[in-house]
Structure formats: C-alpha cells, structure tokens
Design an enzyme around this catalytic site. Structure first.
Site, PDB file in Angstrom:
ATOM      1  N   TYR A 124       0.863  -1.183   0.000  1.00  0.00           N
ATOM      2  CA  TYR A 124       0.000   0.000   0.000  1.00  0.00           C
ATOM      3  C   TYR A 124       0.890   1.220   0.000  1.00  0.00           C
ATOM      4  CZ  TYR A 124      -4.758  -1.478  -0.002  1.00  0.00           C
ATOM      5  OH  TYR A 124      -5.969  -1.952  -0.413  1.00  0.00           O
TER       6      TYR A 124
ATOM      7  N   GLU B 135      -0.288   4.815  -0.481  1.00  0.00           N
ATOM      8  CA  GLU B 135      -1.013   6.077  -0.662  1.00  0.00           C
ATOM      9  C   GLU B 135      -0.065   7.257  -0.476  1.00  0.00           C
ATOM     10  OE1 GLU B 135      -2.153   3.531   1.115  1.00  0.00           O
ATOM     11  OE2 GLU B 135      -4.357   3.449   1.111  1.00  0.00           O
TER      12      GLU B 135
ATOM     13  N   ASP C 285      -6.682  14.731 -24.370  1.00  0.00           N
ATOM     14  CA  ASP C 285      -6.748  13.330 -23.974  1.00  0.00           C
ATOM     15  C   ASP C 285      -6.145  12.540 -25.135  1.00  0.00           C
ATOM     16  OD1 ASP C 285      -7.348  10.706 -23.521  1.00  0.00           O
ATOM     17  OD2 ASP C 285      -9.379  11.067 -22.800  1.00  0.00           O
TER      18      ASP C 285
ATOM     19  N   THR D 146      -3.916   6.989 -21.692  1.00  0.00           N
ATOM     20  CA  THR D 146      -3.786   5.626 -21.175  1.00  0.00           C
ATOM     21  C   THR D 146      -2.403   5.143 -21.589  1.00  0.00           C
ATOM     22  OG1 THR D 146      -4.866   4.830 -23.173  1.00  0.00           O
ATOM     23  CG2 THR D 146      -6.218   4.957 -21.206  1.00  0.00           C
TER      24      THR D 146
ATOM     25  N   LYS E  76      -2.481   1.458 -24.862  1.00  0.00           N
ATOM     26  CA  LYS E  76      -2.942   1.384 -26.257  1.00  0.00           C
ATOM     27  C   LYS E  76      -1.711   1.476 -27.160  1.00  0.00           C
ATOM     28  CE  LYS E  76      -7.600   3.116 -25.333  1.00  0.00           C
ATOM     29  NZ  LYS E  76      -7.706   3.871 -24.068  1.00  0.00           N
TER      30      LYS E  76
ATOM     31  N   ARG F 238      -1.524  -1.581 -18.128  1.00  0.00           N
ATOM     32  CA  ARG F 238      -2.798  -0.849 -18.185  1.00  0.00           C
ATOM     33  C   ARG F 238      -2.811   0.273 -17.171  1.00  0.00           C
ATOM     34  NH1 ARG F 238      -6.697  -3.772 -21.283  1.00  0.00           N
ATOM     35  NH2 ARG F 238      -8.194  -2.108 -20.907  1.00  0.00           N
TER      36      ARG F 238
HETATM   37  N1  DSN Z   1     -12.496   1.509 -24.878  1.00  0.00           N
HETATM   38  C1  DSN Z   1     -11.512   2.363 -25.503  1.00  0.00           C
HETATM   39  C2  DSN Z   1     -11.602   2.319 -26.989  1.00  0.00           C
HETATM   40  O1  DSN Z   1     -11.943   1.284 -27.513  1.00  0.00           O
HETATM   41  O2  DSN Z   1     -11.321   3.300 -27.633  1.00  0.00           O
HETATM   42  C3  DSN Z   1     -11.564   3.767 -25.024  1.00  0.00           C
HETATM   43  O3  DSN Z   1     -11.752   3.826 -23.675  1.00  0.00           O
END
Ligand code: DSN
Length: 417
Positions: A53, A55, A199, A225, A228, A234
């Site tokens: 943990y 925090e 974003d 994120t 991707k 993740r």
């Molecule tokens: N679920 C993602 C996508 O497919 O673009 C975005 O959050």
C-alpha cells in the site's frame, strides 16, 4: 514450488487463460485500443510490487517499507516527463477515465461547463456523455465534425466556445482517424480563457514517437492511457507544464479519487516508458501508421467508404451504410473468421449505439505481432470479402482457415501466458 501454480490451484482459470492465448495465436486483434505489452512489462506487472500500500506520492507516504517503491514510482514519473516534455507527471491513475476524473476534480466545480467532442462523432464517454459521471456532474456542450469532410468543424468549435465560455475544453477522441490540431485548440482556449486538456489515450505512442503533433505547449494538461499505442501496462498518466496545477492534480488523484496506487502497474508503465524512448519504438510506431494507411488504401480499392476518407493515425473507421449492414453484424461476421474489431458509430449515424453503422479497425496489436504491409493488404482483402459476403458461410470458412494460417506465422512474443 509448482512449475505451474495456477494450473495446480485453479485449473478452470488456467484453462480459460490458455484458450484466450490460443484465440490470440489463431486470430488477428484489430481493436484499435488493444496491444501486447513486452515480456519485460508483463514481468513487472506480475511482480511482488502488488503487495504494497503506497497512498501518497514518492517521499510522502503513509505506510512503511516503501523505499524501493518510491524509487520505482519516481522513475516512472521522470520517464513520463522526459518522453512527453512535461515538468509534472502523475503516474497513479488506474485508467484513462480516472485520469480524466482527476483533472475535472482538480479544475472544476460541479455544474461547471466542459466543451468536448461529441461521443457520437468520435469523442469518449468520459468527456461529458450523459451516460457517464462527467455528463451528470458537469454542464457539457459538444463540438463535432463537418458533415461533408468528417474533419473537426473548427467554425463550430470556435463559435460554441465563444458563446458557451466553457471552463475546460477537451481535445481528444477515441474514434477520430485524423490528426488533432492542438495549436488551433490552444488559440480557441486562449481566446475564451478556458483550460485546455488533451486526452491522447489513443495516440500517446504516436505522440511519443513524433508521428502526431504534440499537445504541448498548447495544452494545460494532458491525460492518456498507457496500454494502447504506448504498449505498456494498463493505466493512465496525467501531465502538465503548469506549476500551479501540480498540487491540485496530485490531491485529486489521492485522496480525491483513488486509494492505494497499483505500484506493479506503475512499474509496468515505467518499463514501457523506457522502451518508448528507444529507436525501435519509433520504428514500431511508423509501421503502425504505415499498416493503417495500407489498410485504408486496400479497403478504398475494394470500394469501401472510410470516415474522413482515410487515416493519419493507427486505425480506420469504415462506414458500412452503403452495404446496409450494421457494425454489429460486421463485428460478428469478422469474429467468425477470427478477426476482432469493434462496431463503432460513424458521424451522423442513424443507427443506435448497439447497432452502429461503422467498424473500427486498428493496427497496433497486429503490428506488435510483426505484420507488415504485405500481410495487412491481405487482411484488408479478407475484411472486404466478409463485408460483401456476410451470409456466405463457405467464404467465411475459407477465410477463417487462411487467417489462422497467417496468424500462426506471427506468434505472440511470450513464452508463457
Ligand atoms: N475503450 C476504448 C476504446 O476502444 O477506444 C476507449 O476507452
């Protein structure tokens, strides 16, 4: 010690993981948001780091024994700052949505106004959709795409911003295949005195590799994120170059929103950020874009309609209207031949979000597997053939066998699953 403790403890879960691995070995993942992180990232994610943990922030925690955790999180922070040219980073958000939530919590009061891209035209749920917390707690207004060009409608962006005076403008999308002009958004935000947040969840890898215009210096805050195109563990990251925002964002992430950060995922992000600084990563991203553009060319040659006429990034969005097919039908037909791609709304879609008139085809995961232009052309031909022969089981059976044969030539880069 068991060689395979999972199989010993839980044969059901072990068996299902094996089946899922086989699905990837025998199929082509064209979901634009998905990717295969390196074995190094996966090792960090599966490590002892999930125990703690932690925090707080490095050097300012509530629990003991965090000497090494602090160093790991600080490395992730420094690498994120360096890779994206920021002087502040928070690497704790569990996801892109939580990164966005933290920004709203840091900058806005309930009821404040947000201007963002309409979900129905390529935006994201967490950018103010009425179905999402962001649409319930904030007053959201939307820009969209020009109906003819399917490019961001700049006249509307400017006019809505002038009229509505939002406190926050969001530049970012989840199904917009063209470049996002952050400089232009910056001018609108400056004129209307709004905060500007980019974003870059989908395009983070392309931005890091210099293949998409950079959100800095035009944006106050950048969220993303990490799993991707960036190909990491993740999670999410928040960046800024505004000193006065750093503290607010840190406090919004914790204690505002989250509890203990997932330090194993943070270590996986750190490893991926290191990998993203390498030349091989730039080569990979170039291939991702080249593959998406090859797919676009092939599909156009086959007579299909593409939103915005093609792509500048890592996916294409096919408009299926002229075949009178829904995205759902095509998603299911492609799944029958072991090609995985998600249904997606297209601009000015007449079908519901469950049916949609589009299918989104991304190249990050197949490029990680090693597919190049030659194979991608073949994939494009198969996709067009499925769309044009959606009810022909014989053709689909033949394509499935061919997809399995091709996929097996490009195994995943993992020894174990
Ligand atoms: N679920 C993602 C996508 O497919 O673009 C975005 O959050």
């Amino acid at each position: 010690m068991f060689k395979n403790p999972l199989a010993k403890t839980d044969s059901q879960i072990a068996g299902l993981i094996r089946k899922e691995a086989l699905r990837h070995q025998e199929g082509l993942d064209l979901v634009a948001a998905e990717n295969y992180p390196s074995p190094a990232v996966r090792q960090a994610v599966g490590s002892v780091l999930s125990t703690c943990y932690a925090e707080g922030c490095p050097g300012k925690r509530y629990y003991p024994g965090l000497k090494y955790i602090d160093q790991i999180e600080q490395l992730a922070i420094e690498r994120a700052k360096k890779l994206f040219g920021a002087n502040y980073a928070n690497v704790q958000p569990h996801s892109g949505s939580q990164a966005n939530q933290a920004v709203y919590l840091a900058l806005l009061e309930p009821g404040d106004k947000i201007l963002a891209m309409d979900l129905a035209q390529g935006g994201h749920l967490s950018h103010g959709s009425p179905a999402n917390f962001s649409g319930r707690f904030f007053n959201c207004v939307f820009y969209g795409l020009n109906e003819k060009t399917e490019i961001i409608d700049w006249e509307k962006v400017t006019a809505i911003a002038r009229q509505e005076k939002p406190k926050l403008i969001i530049a970012g999308a989840s199904s917009y295949p063209r470049r996002i002009d952050f400089k232009r958004f910056g001018a609108v935000a400056k004129e209307t005195k709004a905060y500007l947040m980019a974003d870059i969840a989908h395009i983070a890898g392309l931005v890091a590799a210099g293949l998409h215009p950079h959100p800095f210096p035009y944006c106050d805050i950048v969220t993303m994120t990490t799993h991707k195109t960036l190909r990491g563990a993740r999670g999410g990251i928040i960046l800024s170059n505004k000193k006065d925002l750093a503290d607010k964002i840190d406090r919004a992430v914790f204690p505002g929103l989250q509890g203990g950060p997932l330090e194993n995922e943070i270590a996986g992000k750190a490893v991926a950020l290191k990998e993203a600084g390498r030349k091989s990563f730039i080569r990979y991203q170039k291939q991702v874009v080249a593959n998406a553009q090859t797919l676009a060319k092939t599909l156009l040659k086959e007579g299909l309609d593409l939103v915005a006429g093609g792509t500048d990034n890592h996916f294409v969005l096919v408009n299926l209207t002229k075949y009178n097919l829904s995205g759902k039908q095509v998603q299911e037909a492609l799944e029958e031949v072991n090609i995985y791609a998600n249904r997606n709304v297209v601009p000015y879609d007449r079908r519901s979000k469950w049916q949609t008139s589009g299918i989104r085809l991304g190249t990050p995961a197949i490029t990680t597997k090693g597919l190049k232009e030659k194979e991608v052309r073949q994939v494009g031909v198969w996709i067009a053939e499925v769309i044009k022969n959606i009810d022909d089981q014989k053709i689909k059976n033949r394509i499935k066998a061919e997809v399995i044969k091709l996929s097996k030539k490009f195994p995943l880069p993992y020894e174990n699953y």
